[in-house]
Design a protein around this motif. Structure first.
Motif, PDB file in Angstrom:
ATOM      1  N   ALA A   1      54.000 -56.498   4.408  1.00 57.50           N
ATOM      2  CA  ALA A   1      54.540 -55.270   4.572  1.00 57.50           C
ATOM      3  C   ALA A   1      53.160 -54.962   6.019  1.00 57.50           C
ATOM      4  CB  ALA A   1      54.624 -54.269   4.204  1.00 57.50           C
ATOM      5  N   ARG A   2      53.692 -54.271   7.780  1.00 58.60           N
ATOM      6  CA  ARG A   2      52.667 -54.661   8.265  1.00 58.60           C
ATOM      7  C   ARG A   2      52.127 -53.250   8.881  1.00 58.60           C
ATOM      8  NH1 ARG A   2      56.042 -59.343  10.437  1.00 58.60           N
ATOM      9  NH2 ARG A   2      54.985 -60.782   9.917  1.00 58.60           N
ATOM     10  N   ILE A   3      53.181 -52.166   8.363  1.00 60.34           N
ATOM     11  CA  ILE A   3      52.770 -50.316   8.205  1.00 60.34           C
ATOM     12  C   ILE A   3      51.868 -50.309   6.672  1.00 60.34           C
ATOM     13  CG2 ILE A   3      53.583 -48.213   8.488  1.00 60.34           C
ATOM     14  CD1 ILE A   3      54.163 -50.129  10.284  1.00 60.34           C
TER      15      ILE A   3
ATOM     16  N   SER B   1      58.885 -35.373  13.049  1.00 61.17           N
ATOM     17  CA  SER B   1      58.828 -37.135  12.803  1.00 61.17           C
ATOM     18  C   SER B   1      57.745 -37.572  12.616  1.00 61.17           C
ATOM     19  CB  SER B   1      58.989 -37.578  14.510  1.00 61.17           C
ATOM     20  OG  SER B   1      57.438 -37.532  15.786  1.00 61.17           O
ATOM     21  N   LEU B   2      57.832 -38.727  12.195  1.00 61.66           N
ATOM     22  CA  LEU B   2      57.060 -39.820  11.281  1.00 61.66           C
ATOM     23  C   LEU B   2      56.249 -40.506  12.109  1.00 61.66           C
ATOM     24  CD1 LEU B   2      58.860 -39.989   7.908  1.00 61.66           C
ATOM     25  CD2 LEU B   2      57.540 -38.640   8.435  1.00 61.66           C
ATOM     26  N   ILE B   3      55.112 -41.177  12.007  1.00 59.37           N
ATOM     27  CA  ILE B   3      54.067 -41.772  12.658  1.00 59.37           C
ATOM     28  C   ILE B   3      53.547 -42.731  11.649  1.00 59.37           C
ATOM     29  CG2 ILE B   3      52.287 -42.379  14.307  1.00 59.37           C
ATOM     30  CD1 ILE B   3      53.867 -40.479  15.433  1.00 59.37           C
ATOM     31  N   SER B   4      54.646 -44.215  11.907  1.00 59.69           N
ATOM     32  CA  SER B   4      54.432 -45.412  11.543  1.00 59.69           C
ATOM     33  C   SER B   4      52.812 -46.186  11.948  1.00 59.69           C
ATOM     34  CB  SER B   4      54.899 -45.979  11.302  1.00 59.69           C
ATOM     35  OG  SER B   4      56.225 -45.738  10.886  1.00 59.69           O
ATOM     36  N   ILE B   5      51.849 -46.139  10.487  1.00 56.91           N
ATOM     37  CA  ILE B   5      50.472 -46.036  11.318  1.00 56.91           C
ATOM     38  C   ILE B   5      50.062 -48.027  11.454  1.00 56.91           C
ATOM     39  CG2 ILE B   5      48.221 -45.815  11.035  1.00 56.91           C
ATOM     40  CD1 ILE B   5      48.287 -43.719   9.816  1.00 56.91           C
ATOM     41  N   LEU B   6      50.093 -48.506  12.206  1.00 53.77           N
ATOM     42  CA  LEU B   6      49.996 -50.369  11.976  1.00 53.77           C
ATOM     43  C   LEU B   6      48.847 -50.455  10.912  1.00 53.77           C
ATOM     44  CD1 LEU B   6      50.341 -51.862  14.974  1.00 53.77           C
ATOM     45  CD2 LEU B   6      52.184 -51.135  13.537  1.00 53.77           C
ATOM     46  N   ASP B   7      49.108 -51.674  10.201  1.00 50.77           N
ATOM     47  CA  ASP B   7      48.128 -52.560   9.410  1.00 50.77           C
ATOM     48  C   ASP B   7      48.228 -53.520   9.760  1.00 50.77           C
ATOM     49  OD1 ASP B   7      46.734 -53.866   7.218  1.00 50.77           O
ATOM     50  OD2 ASP B   7      48.463 -53.907   5.568  1.00 50.77           O
TER      51      ASP B   7
ATOM     52  N   VAL C   1      37.012 -49.767  -2.985  1.00 54.20           N
ATOM     53  CA  VAL C   1      37.647 -48.782  -1.913  1.00 54.20           C
ATOM     54  C   VAL C   1      38.159 -49.861  -0.691  1.00 54.20           C
ATOM     55  CG1 VAL C   1      36.568 -47.274  -1.897  1.00 54.20           C
ATOM     56  CG2 VAL C   1      38.939 -46.584  -2.090  1.00 54.20           C
ATOM     57  N   ASP C   2      40.061 -50.517  -1.173  1.00 49.44           N
ATOM     58  CA  ASP C   2      40.610 -50.327   0.767  1.00 49.44           C
ATOM     59  C   ASP C   2      41.766 -50.191   0.298  1.00 49.44           C
ATOM     60  OD1 ASP C   2      41.092 -51.874   3.117  1.00 49.44           O
ATOM     61  OD2 ASP C   2      39.373 -52.418   2.487  1.00 49.44           O
ATOM     62  N   ASP C   3      42.212 -49.244   1.834  1.00 43.09           N
ATOM     63  CA  ASP C   3      43.949 -49.655   1.873  1.00 43.09           C
ATOM     64  C   ASP C   3      44.447 -50.803   2.432  1.00 43.09           C
ATOM     65  OD1 ASP C   3      44.874 -48.067   4.897  1.00 43.09           O
ATOM     66  OD2 ASP C   3      42.991 -49.047   4.526  1.00 43.09           O
ATOM     67  N   SER C   4      44.020 -51.486   2.081  1.00 39.13           N
ATOM     68  CA  SER C   4      44.857 -52.660   2.903  1.00 39.13           C
ATOM     69  C   SER C   4      44.667 -53.716   1.919  1.00 39.13           C
ATOM     70  CB  SER C   4      44.153 -53.478   3.924  1.00 39.13           C
ATOM     71  OG  SER C   4      44.253 -54.703   4.144  1.00 39.13           O
ATOM     72  N   VAL C   5      46.281 -54.732   1.630  1.00 37.33           N
ATOM     73  CA  VAL C   5      46.158 -55.188   0.931  1.00 37.33           C
ATOM     74  C   VAL C   5      45.594 -56.486   0.648  1.00 37.33           C
ATOM     75  CG1 VAL C   5      48.221 -56.668  -1.076  1.00 37.33           C
ATOM     76  CG2 VAL C   5      48.766 -54.630  -0.263  1.00 37.33           C
ATOM     77  N   VAL C   6      45.144 -57.199   1.968  1.00 33.97           N
ATOM     78  CA  VAL C   6      44.847 -58.318   3.027  1.00 33.97           C
ATOM     79  C   VAL C   6      43.431 -58.162   2.038  1.00 33.97           C
ATOM     80  CG1 VAL C   6      44.063 -59.758   4.980  1.00 33.97           C
ATOM     81  CG2 VAL C   6      46.416 -58.822   4.333  1.00 33.97           C
ATOM     82  N   ALA C   7      42.898 -56.418   2.961  1.00 35.66           N
ATOM     83  CA  ALA C   7      41.465 -56.725   1.975  1.00 35.66           C
ATOM     84  C   ALA C   7      40.871 -56.849   0.398  1.00 35.66           C
ATOM     85  CB  ALA C   7      40.992 -55.872   2.669  1.00 35.66           C
ATOM     86  N   ARG C   8      41.856 -55.696  -0.018  1.00 29.18           N
ATOM     87  CA  ARG C   8      41.252 -56.534  -1.646  1.00 29.18           C
ATOM     88  C   ARG C   8      41.464 -57.685  -1.894  1.00 29.18           C
ATOM     89  NH1 ARG C   8      44.470 -51.544  -1.365  1.00 29.18           N
ATOM     90  NH2 ARG C   8      46.634 -52.139  -2.543  1.00 29.18           N
ATOM     91  N   ARG C   9      42.674 -58.645  -1.515  1.00 32.34           N
ATOM     92  CA  ARG C   9      42.740 -59.533  -2.254  1.00 32.34           C
ATOM     93  C   ARG C   9      41.188 -60.581  -1.180  1.00 32.34           C
ATOM     94  NH1 ARG C   9      47.366 -60.911  -0.111  1.00 32.34           N
ATOM     95  NH2 ARG C   9      46.927 -61.994   2.038  1.00 32.34           N
TER      96      ARG C   9
END
Length: 522
Positions: free
Chosen positions: A348-350, A360-366, A397-405
């Motif tokens: 996912a890229r959000i 309105s919603l804002i999608s923040i890029l990953d 702690v990190d919200d990025s799946v890539v970083a946690r991996r």
């Protein structure tokens, strides 16, 4: 092959010994002379030696210019050294030597790297005039290898200086302009320099998360970059640059990751680039890849995107093509929600969503996921285990799946146990519960957790607030806090220092990360 360059003990041992290390290589048999010469370059100029990479050609017409190659996420120019010197050989180069010129990496292709030679400076000889004429004056000295055959020292600085001189065809790639000519662009200090502020913008609007907008004079938004940014420290707020990709959806990116907004200029198309990468541009003397964000995210824009956001994160500079830039908003992190379900799965890229005052919603890029999808993941090499008689644990702690991996891969190689959380609030709740439990049992939490490592930007609670809470709570005494983040600017380092962070590590360098953690775990 990289092992040739890893023996720093030998290098440092030569200090004051009047000796030099030379990396020897060949370019193939010269059809003009019938000789297969051995060339040399000083080892300290060499960053890396790698097998022939994938090289993408460009529109620049020059027989010696091979194109661009991906080197640790950055596109670097590559020269065929034999062709440049004028050596006529039918042997294809198999190896790329990455050397540093003018503070930037450049690649040149050679037949094969032979070995490293340690020589006395006194053995260097002046090359004869005939040899200089044959090789275009690019040989600065001659020395001898251990077996007696000669080694020709190549003037690589002159090669790059001539090849990349201002009138060389490579400069046909237009340098991007420093200002986007559009009245709706917010000229924040993070995006445009003071000298490039459009005159027609006497003031701008900065929208706060509670829906009210405050008018901010341009001059008030142009103080010291560090002072302006560090004013947010501990407030659990972030600034997001809003932009569009040609659909009804609104997107955002952390202002800290944006260096500049400018017209895309002339993009040099390159074959075999990853999907969504349109080509390369010359930006402030550096060649950077340009990613068409709409195409990359599977969208079909109705018109060509010519606005470029130049971003810097994870020690990479990358251009994003977007339809347009709207404004900068300031939001509370506790109003930023992590994505769930499909949006949070691998690929996912959000990374998060926030809501504006109009609903309105804002999608923040990953951007970390985008970097991996476009150019591939960093390979985790050999990392030594941490030898300890006690059980070691890192809480990260990190919200990025890539970083946690990636972090777990490093810690697994170090043989260190870990506890992880996906955002600052979840981390604080877990840490507080562990601290309460330790206190009830009369134990020290520092015996259970040796290091706390946090990302900087996370939904619900950012890393600066988390670090501030940890450092102001005596229950966490003796536990160092490491900030591991894609934000590498001086402003962010200063923000981390102000909240008491002990160590600041930019993403993602597994060697640097492990070397930072290792002494904290012993």
């Amino acid at each position: 092959m990289p092992d040739l360059l890893n023996n720093f003990d030998i290098r440092s041992g030569m200090a004051g010994a009047n000796k030099q290390e030379i990396l020897m290589f060949t370019l193939g048999m010269d059809g003009r002379t019938g000789r297969d010469e051995t060339f040399g370059i000083y080892v300290f100029k060499v960053l890396e030696v790698i097998r022939s990479p994938v090289i993408t050609g460009t529109q620049i017409v020059d027989s010696a210019y091979e194109g661009m190659a991906n080197f640790h996420g950055n596109q670097i120019p590559v020269i065929d050294l034999a062709k440049y010197i004028g050596i006529e050989t039918d042997r294809k180069p198999e190896t790329m030597i990455v050397a540093e010129y003018d503070g930037k990496p450049k690649g040149f292709m050679v037949r094969v790297v032979v070995n490293i030679l340690i020589v006395d400076k006194a053995t260097m000889r002046v090359p004869p005039p005939k040899l200089l004429a044959e090789l275009g004056g690019l040989v600065t000295a001659i020395t001898s290898a251990d077996d007696g055959h000669r080694v020709l020292m190549l003037d690589t600085e002159r090669v790059f200086a001539e090849f990349l001189r201002p009138d060389y065809p490579a400069k046909d790639i237009e340098k991007v302009q420093a200002v986007i000519e559009h009245p709706s662009v917010f000229p924040a200090d993070a995006l445009l320099s003071r000298d490039h502020v459009p005159r027609k913008l006497d003031s701008v609007r900065l929208e706060a998360s509670h829906g009210e907008a405050e008018s901010v004079a341009v001059e008030d938004r142009m103080p010291s970059q560090i002072e302006a940014r560090t004013s947010l420290v501990g407030t659990n707020k972030m600034e997001i640059l809003l932009f569009s990709l040609g659909s009804n959806e609104k997107f955002g990116i952390n202002v800290f990751k944006v260096k500049e907004i400018c017209p895309a200029g002339k993009i040099t198309r390159t074959p075999n680039m990853p999907t969504g990468v349109d080509g390369i541009v010359l930006f402030q003397g550096r060649v950077i890849p340009v990613l068409n964000l709409a195409s990359f995210m599977g969208m079909t824009p109705h018109q060509k995107h010519r606005t470029m956001m130049v971003t810097e994160f994870n020690n990479h500079t990358l251009g994003f093509l977007v339809q347009g830039v709207d404004r900068v908003i300031r939001v509370d992190w506790d109003k930023v929600r992590a994505t769930e379900g499909m949006l949070s799965e691998n690929g996912a890229r959000i990374t998060a969503i926030t809501e504006l005052s109009d609903g309105s919603l804002i999608s923040i890029l990953d951007v970390e996921q985008i970097l991996v999808d476009a150019f591939g993941e960093t390979v985790i090499g050999n990392i030594a285990r941490v030898e300890s008689e006690r059980d070691l644990c890192v809480f990260f702690v990190d919200d990025s799946v890539v970083a946690r991996r990636k972090i777990t891969q490093v810690l697994d190689k170090m043989a260190v146990r870990y506890i992880q959380a996906a955002n600052g609030k979840k981390a604080w709740d877990r840490l507080s519960a562990m601290a309460d439990s330790a206190q009830v049992h009369g134990a020290k939490l520092s015996n259970q957790i040796q290091v706390i490592m946090t990302d900087a930007e996370m939904p619900e609670m950012d890393g600066f607030v988390l670090a501030q809470r940890i450092k102001s709570d005596r229950r966490f005494d003796g536990i160092p806090v490491v900030m591991h983040t894609s934000l590498s600017s001086a402003a962010n380092r200063e923000m981390a220092r102000r909240v008491g962070v002990d160590h600041y590590v930019p993403k993602f360098d597994p060697v640097l990360l492990s070397s930072t953690l290792r002494p904290l775990l012993k």
